[in-house]
Design a protein around this motif. Sequence first.
Motif, PDB file in Angstrom:
ATOM      1  N   ASP A  48     117.711  19.315 134.160  1.00  0.00           N
ATOM      2  CA  ASP A  48     119.128  19.013 133.977  1.00  0.00           C
ATOM      3  C   ASP A  48     119.641  19.325 132.575  1.00  0.00           C
ATOM      4  OD1 ASP A  48     118.047  17.020 132.404  1.00  0.00           O
ATOM      5  OD2 ASP A  48     119.012  15.351 133.464  1.00  0.00           O
ATOM      6  N   GLY A  49     118.832  19.994 131.766  1.00  0.00           N
ATOM      7  CA  GLY A  49     119.255  20.327 130.412  1.00  0.00           C
ATOM      8  C   GLY A  49     118.767  19.357 129.351  1.00  0.00           C
ATOM      9  N   SER A  50     118.016  18.318 129.750  1.00  0.00           N
ATOM     10  CA  SER A  50     117.454  17.395 128.774  1.00  0.00           C
ATOM     11  C   SER A  50     116.369  18.097 127.952  1.00  0.00           C
ATOM     12  CB  SER A  50     116.854  16.173 129.468  1.00  0.00           C
ATOM     13  OG  SER A  50     117.859  15.412 130.100  1.00  0.00           O
ATOM     14  N   VAL A  51     116.073  17.532 126.792  1.00  0.00           N
ATOM     15  CA  VAL A  51     115.022  18.033 125.917  1.00  0.00           C
ATOM     16  C   VAL A  51     114.021  16.900 125.678  1.00  0.00           C
ATOM     17  CG1 VAL A  51     114.463  18.910 123.609  1.00  0.00           C
ATOM     18  CG2 VAL A  51     116.518  19.722 124.796  1.00  0.00           C
ATOM     19  N   VAL A  52     112.746  17.234 125.715  1.00  0.00           N
ATOM     20  CA  VAL A  52     111.681  16.254 125.514  1.00  0.00           C
ATOM     21  C   VAL A  52     110.911  16.678 124.262  1.00  0.00           C
ATOM     22  CG1 VAL A  52     109.754  15.035 126.573  1.00  0.00           C
ATOM     23  CG2 VAL A  52     111.554  16.031 128.022  1.00  0.00           C
ATOM     24  N   PRO A  53     111.123  16.032 123.125  1.00  0.00           N
ATOM     25  CA  PRO A  53     110.510  16.505 121.878  1.00  0.00           C
ATOM     26  C   PRO A  53     108.999  16.611 121.904  1.00  0.00           C
ATOM     27  CG  PRO A  53     112.285  14.980 121.386  1.00  0.00           C
ATOM     28  CD  PRO A  53     112.094  14.932 122.874  1.00  0.00           C
ATOM     29  N   CYS A  54     108.306  15.777 122.692  1.00  0.00           N
ATOM     30  CA  CYS A  54     106.846  15.840 122.679  1.00  0.00           C
ATOM     31  C   CYS A  54     106.321  17.107 123.333  1.00  0.00           C
ATOM     32  CB  CYS A  54     106.233  14.605 123.335  1.00  0.00           C
ATOM     33  SG  CYS A  54     106.413  14.534 125.119  1.00  0.00           S
ATOM     34  N   ALA A  55     107.168  17.876 124.022  1.00  0.00           N
ATOM     35  CA  ALA A  55     106.706  19.163 124.535  1.00  0.00           C
ATOM     36  C   ALA A  55     106.309  20.063 123.370  1.00  0.00           C
ATOM     37  CB  ALA A  55     107.794  19.814 125.387  1.00  0.00           C
ATOM     38  N   ALA A  56     107.199  20.165 122.385  1.00  0.00           N
ATOM     39  CA  ALA A  56     106.854  20.906 121.172  1.00  0.00           C
ATOM     40  C   ALA A  56     105.883  20.113 120.311  1.00  0.00           C
ATOM     41  CB  ALA A  56     108.124  21.231 120.380  1.00  0.00           C
ATOM     42  N   GLY A  57     106.070  18.797 120.226  1.00  0.00           N
ATOM     43  CA  GLY A  57     105.209  17.971 119.383  1.00  0.00           C
ATOM     44  C   GLY A  57     103.757  18.019 119.800  1.00  0.00           C
ATOM     45  N   GLY A  58     103.488  17.972 121.091  1.00  0.00           N
ATOM     46  CA  GLY A  58     102.121  17.973 121.579  1.00  0.00           C
ATOM     47  C   GLY A  58     101.443  19.323 121.507  1.00  0.00           C
ATOM     48  N   SER A  59     102.221  20.367 121.221  1.00  0.00           N
ATOM     49  CA  SER A  59     101.655  21.712 121.080  1.00  0.00           C
ATOM     50  C   SER A  59     101.617  22.179 119.636  1.00  0.00           C
ATOM     51  CB  SER A  59     102.449  22.711 121.941  1.00  0.00           C
ATOM     52  OG  SER A  59     102.126  22.588 123.309  1.00  0.00           O
ATOM     53  N   LEU A  60     101.853  21.269 118.690  1.00  0.00           N
ATOM     54  CA  LEU A  60     101.776  21.645 117.279  1.00  0.00           C
ATOM     55  C   LEU A  60     100.446  22.293 116.933  1.00  0.00           C
ATOM     56  CD1 LEU A  60     103.459  18.523 115.648  1.00  0.00           C
ATOM     57  CD2 LEU A  60     104.188  20.895 115.267  1.00  0.00           C
ATOM     58  N   MET A  61      99.370  21.829 117.541  1.00  0.00           N
ATOM     59  CA  MET A  61      98.033  22.345 117.229  1.00  0.00           C
ATOM     60  C   MET A  61      97.808  23.732 117.807  1.00  0.00           C
ATOM     61  SD  MET A  61      96.105  19.593 119.673  1.00  0.00           S
ATOM     62  CE  MET A  61      96.732  19.267 121.343  1.00  0.00           C
ATOM     63  N   PHE A  62      98.638  24.143 118.773  1.00  0.00           N
ATOM     64  CA  PHE A  62      98.492  25.451 119.396  1.00  0.00           C
ATOM     65  C   PHE A  62      99.384  26.515 118.759  1.00  0.00           C
ATOM     66  CE2 PHE A  62      97.913  22.587 123.255  1.00  0.00           C
ATOM     67  CZ  PHE A  62      96.529  22.554 123.140  1.00  0.00           C
ATOM     68  N   ALA A  63     100.639  26.199 118.585  1.00  0.00           N
ATOM     69  CA  ALA A  63     101.626  27.203 118.183  1.00  0.00           C
ATOM     70  C   ALA A  63     102.593  26.624 117.158  1.00  0.00           C
ATOM     71  CB  ALA A  63     102.384  27.717 119.407  1.00  0.00           C
ATOM     72  N   PRO A  64     102.109  26.297 115.961  1.00  0.00           N
ATOM     73  CA  PRO A  64     102.996  25.717 114.949  1.00  0.00           C
ATOM     74  C   PRO A  64     104.157  26.643 114.562  1.00  0.00           C
ATOM     75  CG  PRO A  64     100.905  26.381 113.967  1.00  0.00           C
ATOM     76  CD  PRO A  64     100.727  26.482 115.449  1.00  0.00           C
ATOM     77  N   GLU A  65     103.969  27.954 114.732  1.00  0.00           N
ATOM     78  CA  GLU A  65     105.021  28.897 114.367  1.00  0.00           C
ATOM     79  C   GLU A  65     106.307  28.689 115.156  1.00  0.00           C
ATOM     80  OE1 GLU A  65     101.951  29.659 115.120  1.00  0.00           O
ATOM     81  OE2 GLU A  65     101.060  30.732 113.425  1.00  0.00           O
ATOM     82  N   VAL A  66     106.187  28.134 116.379  1.00  0.00           N
ATOM     83  CA  VAL A  66     107.380  27.848 117.168  1.00  0.00           C
ATOM     84  C   VAL A  66     107.654  26.354 117.278  1.00  0.00           C
ATOM     85  CG1 VAL A  66     107.241  29.989 118.489  1.00  0.00           C
ATOM     86  CG2 VAL A  66     106.122  27.935 119.371  1.00  0.00           C
ATOM     87  N   CYS A  67     106.606  25.539 117.225  1.00  0.00           N
ATOM     88  CA  CYS A  67     106.785  24.099 117.447  1.00  0.00           C
ATOM     89  C   CYS A  67     107.345  23.380 116.222  1.00  0.00           C
ATOM     90  CB  CYS A  67     105.460  23.474 117.867  1.00  0.00           C
ATOM     91  SG  CYS A  67     104.863  24.046 119.471  1.00  0.00           S
ATOM     92  N   LEU A  68     106.880  23.729 115.044  1.00  0.00           N
ATOM     93  CA  LEU A  68     107.410  23.084 113.843  1.00  0.00           C
ATOM     94  C   LEU A  68     108.891  23.373 113.645  1.00  0.00           C
ATOM     95  CD1 LEU A  68     104.757  23.183 110.971  1.00  0.00           C
ATOM     96  CD2 LEU A  68     106.254  21.282 111.568  1.00  0.00           C
ATOM     97  N   PRO A  69     109.343  24.630 113.738  1.00  0.00           N
ATOM     98  CA  PRO A  69     110.781  24.879 113.609  1.00  0.00           C
ATOM     99  C   PRO A  69     111.610  24.126 114.647  1.00  0.00           C
ATOM    100  CG  PRO A  69     109.573  26.926 113.370  1.00  0.00           C
ATOM    101  CD  PRO A  69     108.579  25.884 113.813  1.00  0.00           C
ATOM    102  N   ALA A  70     111.052  23.966 115.849  1.00  0.00           N
ATOM    103  CA  ALA A  70     111.792  23.248 116.891  1.00  0.00           C
ATOM    104  C   ALA A  70     111.998  21.787 116.502  1.00  0.00           C
ATOM    105  CB  ALA A  70     111.059  23.348 118.222  1.00  0.00           C
ATOM    106  N   LEU A  71     110.933  21.119 116.076  1.00  0.00           N
ATOM    107  CA  LEU A  71     111.053  19.712 115.705  1.00  0.00           C
ATOM    108  C   LEU A  71     111.945  19.526 114.482  1.00  0.00           C
ATOM    109  CD1 LEU A  71     107.358  18.572 116.256  1.00  0.00           C
ATOM    110  CD2 LEU A  71     109.297  18.199 117.789  1.00  0.00           C
ATOM    111  N   LEU A  72     111.817  20.405 113.511  1.00  0.00           N
ATOM    112  CA  LEU A  72     112.669  20.318 112.329  1.00  0.00           C
ATOM    113  C   LEU A  72     114.135  20.512 112.682  1.00  0.00           C
ATOM    114  CD1 LEU A  72     110.403  22.260 109.827  1.00  0.00           C
ATOM    115  CD2 LEU A  72     111.267  19.924 109.459  1.00  0.00           C
ATOM    116  N   GLU A  73     114.392  21.460 113.571  1.00  0.00           N
ATOM    117  CA  GLU A  73     115.780  21.715 113.956  1.00  0.00           C
ATOM    118  C   GLU A  73     116.346  20.558 114.762  1.00  0.00           C
ATOM    119  OE1 GLU A  73     119.532  23.405 114.479  1.00  0.00           O
ATOM    120  OE2 GLU A  73     117.955  23.743 113.003  1.00  0.00           O
ATOM    121  N   MET A  74     115.553  19.976 115.637  1.00  0.00           N
ATOM    122  CA  MET A  74     116.050  18.832 116.411  1.00  0.00           C
ATOM    123  C   MET A  74     116.400  17.677 115.482  1.00  0.00           C
ATOM    124  SD  MET A  74     113.768  18.637 119.924  1.00  0.00           S
ATOM    125  CE  MET A  74     112.464  19.854 119.860  1.00  0.00           C
TER     126      MET A  74
END
Length: 421
Positions: free
Chosen positions: A326-352
Motif C-alpha cells: 500500500d506504499g508503506s515503508v518498513v525501515p528494518c528492511a534496509a536496517g536488517g540488510s546493513l551487513m549485506f549492502a551498506p552502499e544502498v542501506c545506509l543512504p536509505a536510513l539516513l534519508e528517512m
Amino acid sequence: MLSRRAFVAGLPAALSAAPRRRLTKEEDAFLEDLSHRCFQFFWEQADENTGLVRDRSLADSGAPDKRTIASSAATGFGLTAICIAAERGWISRDQTRRRTAATLRFYAEKSLHEHGWFYHFVDTATGERRWNCELSSIDTILLLAGIITARQYFGGDAEIDGWARKIWSRIDFHWMLNGDPNLLAMGWRPESGFIKSRWDHHCELGILYLLGIASPTNPLPAESWYAWARPTVTYGGYAYISGAPPLFVHQYSQGWIDFRGRREKRPPGTDWFDNSVKATLAHRQFCIDLHGKFPGYSENVWGITASDSAKGYVAWGGPPATNNIDGSVVPCAAGGSLMFAPEVCLPALLEMRRQFGQRIYKRYGFVDAFHPVNGWTNPDVIGLDVGITLIAAENLRTGNVWRWFGKNPGVKRAMSGLFTS
C-alpha cells in the motif's frame, strides 16, 4: 554468477561482497545513535527477573509497556543486544552478566517447555503461555542463537555455560521431525499436536537447521540442510534463491551465521551471503519500480517486509509482487540488510531520518512502519525488527555478533561439515 547491475543512483556495477567498509564520520555517528536507541528497547522492555523481552512496545516510551506479552525470539535478539551494549560501553559487563544470568536461569529452570522447545508468546513476568500459541521451532532457535552468543561472550563463566548447555542439550530435534527423516515441523500445540506445515523451503530456516545439526545431544543429519527447496527469483538483473517475498527471510539467520567467503559443499555450492546481497539489491529496485504507483518510494526511501500496517500486521514484500502493498515503508528492511549492502542501506536510513525526522525516529530508533505520503505512522516498534537492525549494524561495523556466535564449537563443526571456506 550474474554481474550486479548499476542503479540509477550511480552505484558501481559491482558492489563488494565484503560486509564492512570505511564509514564516514556521519555514517558511524548515525549507526552509533541508531544502535544505542535499538539497544534501549531490549534493556527497558525486558522483565528484570525473567529477562523476557516484550514482543513490542510504544516507540517513544522509556517506561515498561503495559502490554505483557513477551516473545521468545525477541528475547534471543535481546541477549545478543546486551552483549553488543557491554562491548560498546553503554552498560557495564556486570550489568550484562546479571541480565544474561537471570534470563538463562529462567529458561533452564522455570520456563514451560515440551521436549526442550519453548512457546512463541508468553507472559513477561511468569513465562506462562499466551494466546494459545504454539511451541515454535523457529522462535526457540532464535532464542537459542542469543543464548549461544551470550555463552560465547562470557566464555569461561561456569554458571552461564551450564545453563546454556542445559537449554540446548534438552532440545529434542528428532521429536520435532515428527516422523520425517529430515524436515522439522513448524511447531506443536498441546491441544492438537504438531503443526502440519514444515520448514521445507528457503526462508529464515537456515539457523534452525544449522543449530539442529550442531546439537550436542540429538543432532539432525547433514542431509536436513539440503532437504529443503531452493526456488529462484529473477528481478532487476539479479537471480537469487528466495522462498518467500519478505526481506527478513534473508536477514535473520545471517544476523548470527557468518557466511562470508563460504559456499555449500554440495553443488551448486550456494554462497548465501552473496545471495542475500542480491536479494537486498533486487528488493530496492523492486520498490523503485513501484514509484509510479506509490510515489513515496524512491532510491533512498524504500523497504517493505513483514511489519505492522494501518490495517494490522502484514507479511508483505517482494519481489515477487504481493497484492497487499500500500506504499508503506518498513525501515528494518534496509536496517536488517546493513551487513549485506551498506552502499544502498545506509543512504536509505539516513534519508528517512532526514526527511521524516522525529515523526519516525524515536526513543527506540525507527518506528516499525510508516507511510511517506498519507501520514500514517505506526506508534510501535517490534522486537524482531529492532533486533535485526541492531545486529546488522554491529556486524557491519565490527563483525562482533558473527565472531561471538561462530566461536561455539558445535557451530564450528556444523559449518565445517556443510561449507567450504
